[in-house]
Design an enzyme around this catalytic site. Structure first.
Site, short mmCIF file in Angstrom:
data_model
loop_
_atom_site.label_atom_id
_atom_site.label_comp_id
_atom_site.label_asym_id
_atom_site.label_seq_id
_atom_site.Cartn_x
_atom_site.Cartn_y
_atom_site.Cartn_z
CB ALA A 1 -22.36 91.37 101.72
N GLY A 2 -22.33 90.07 98.01
CA GLY A 2 -22.61 89.26 97.04
C GLY A 2 -24.25 89.22 96.92
CG LEU A 3 -26.86 90.02 99.38
CD1 LEU A 3 -26.68 90.61 100.70
CD2 LEU A 3 -27.48 88.68 98.77
N GLY A 4 -25.29 92.26 94.86
CA GLY A 4 -25.77 93.18 93.82
C GLY A 4 -26.18 94.78 94.05
CB SER B 1 -21.71 97.43 91.66
OG SER B 1 -22.02 96.42 91.14
CB ALA B 2 -26.15 95.59 89.74
CB ALA B 3 -29.04 97.06 93.55
CG ASP C 1 -25.76 91.07 90.08
OD1 ASP C 1 -25.62 89.66 89.71
OD2 ASP C 1 -24.07 91.55 91.03
#
Ligand code: MEV
Length: 301
Positions: free
Chosen positions: A84-87, A89-91, A132
């Site tokens: 959703a654009g809320l990071g 994958s980096a998290a 991110d």
């Protein structure tokens, strides 16, 4: 061996997405209530690592040694809408790195964790700016410029953020590539938009520090117009932003890669519940809501 857990926070870019890939500053916060937790166990005791989780474990294995992905089970729990654009994958990559440290007992520095997360992000999305990963790693609201150390963002108390998810996620890679194509087609137009975003970054940073909600809202609306002009908004994102404004938020914009996904909107924390209730009554899905965390304090690490 005991099971091992790692956590990291998702992010919301307040202003500067896409332009940050090309060296423009951006401001990002840990998204209120949005965390990813990864738990590693012995193979056969839980879910088999697959997809991007497996790809990240392969990165860790190559860089840091055993255990190999096949020796592990992985359970992932997340309060972030994926894609959703809320990071998320980096998290996920930072949470997996922390779980790896907890499981092996072999410490890794923040620099090693950052480099591993960026390697995972390059698989997911090609040309990450690194913003991110930086929020996931530090758990702080940040002013970020690609290739430079980030600076904690001062945020006055009492400012809240609402996140509405419009669904229909597109891959970050495809959106970043699309923006790169547009930039190559018309570099002057891209530069004009980048100049406007630089001004808005300053306006948002000042408004956050002083708690100036009307200026913050107006800057969100202006940033949304630039992003729509860039071609990364959608009719549904525009409709969600309008609904947030009607429900009482001070302004609204898409966040992250766009093309679908999340819209964010600031309001007073004292108004968060009332605005969220009005949105839900109108059929919108409020994914997350909470106070904007002052970057001078750690959050969600
Ligand atoms: C993605 O969360 C934000 C983008 O600006 C890409 C990036 O900064 O890596 C679209």
């Amino acid at each position: 061996m005991a099971r091992a857990v790692g956590r990291a926070t998702g992010k919301a870019i307040l202003v500067g997405e896409h332009f940050v890939v090309h060296g423009v500053p951006a401001l990002a916060v840990p998204v209120p209530g949005g965390t990813v937790e990864a738990e590693l166990g012995e193979a056969g005791t839980g879910p088999v690592p697959a997809g991007h989780v497996r790809a990240c474990l392969e990165v860790l294995h190559r860089r840091w040694g055993a255990p190999a992905p096949d020796a592990l089970s992985v359970a992932v729990r997340s309060s972030l809408p994926a894609g959703a654009g809320l990071g998320s994958s980096a998290a996920l990559s930072v949470a997996l790195g922390r779980a790896w440290v907890a499981r092996t007992g072999r410490a890794r520095s923040d620099d090693e964790l950052r480099e591993a997360s960026l390697a995972c992000e390059r698989i997911a999305h090609g040309n990450p700016s690194g913003i991110d990963t930086e929020v996931a790693l530090t758990g702080r609201a940040l002013r970020f410029v690609r290739g430079a150390p980030p600076r904690p963002l001062a945020i006055a108390p009492g400012l809240g953020l609402l996140v509405v998810d419009t669904g229909a996620p597109r891959s970050t890679r495809s959106m970043v590539e699309e923006v790169e194509r547009r930039r190559a087609e018309d570099p002057a137009a891209f530069e004009r938009r980048a100049t406007r975003i630089r001004e808005l970054v300053e306006a948002v940073e000042g408004a956050l520090a002083t708690g100036d909600l009307p200026t913050l809202g107006a800057a969100f609306d202006a940033a949304q117009r630039v992003l729509a002009d860039l071609g990364v908004s959608t009719p549904e994102l525009d409709r969600a932003a309008a609904a947030l404004r009607r429900a009482g938020a001070a302004g609204a914009k898409l966040t992250g890669k766009g093309g679908g996904g999340a819209v964010i909107a600031p309001c007073r924390t004292s108004e968060l519940k009332a605005v969220a209730d009005r949105l839900r009554a109108g059929g919108w899905q409020v994914a997350l809501a909470g106070e904007l965390p002052d970057g001078r304090k750690e959050h969600g690490r």
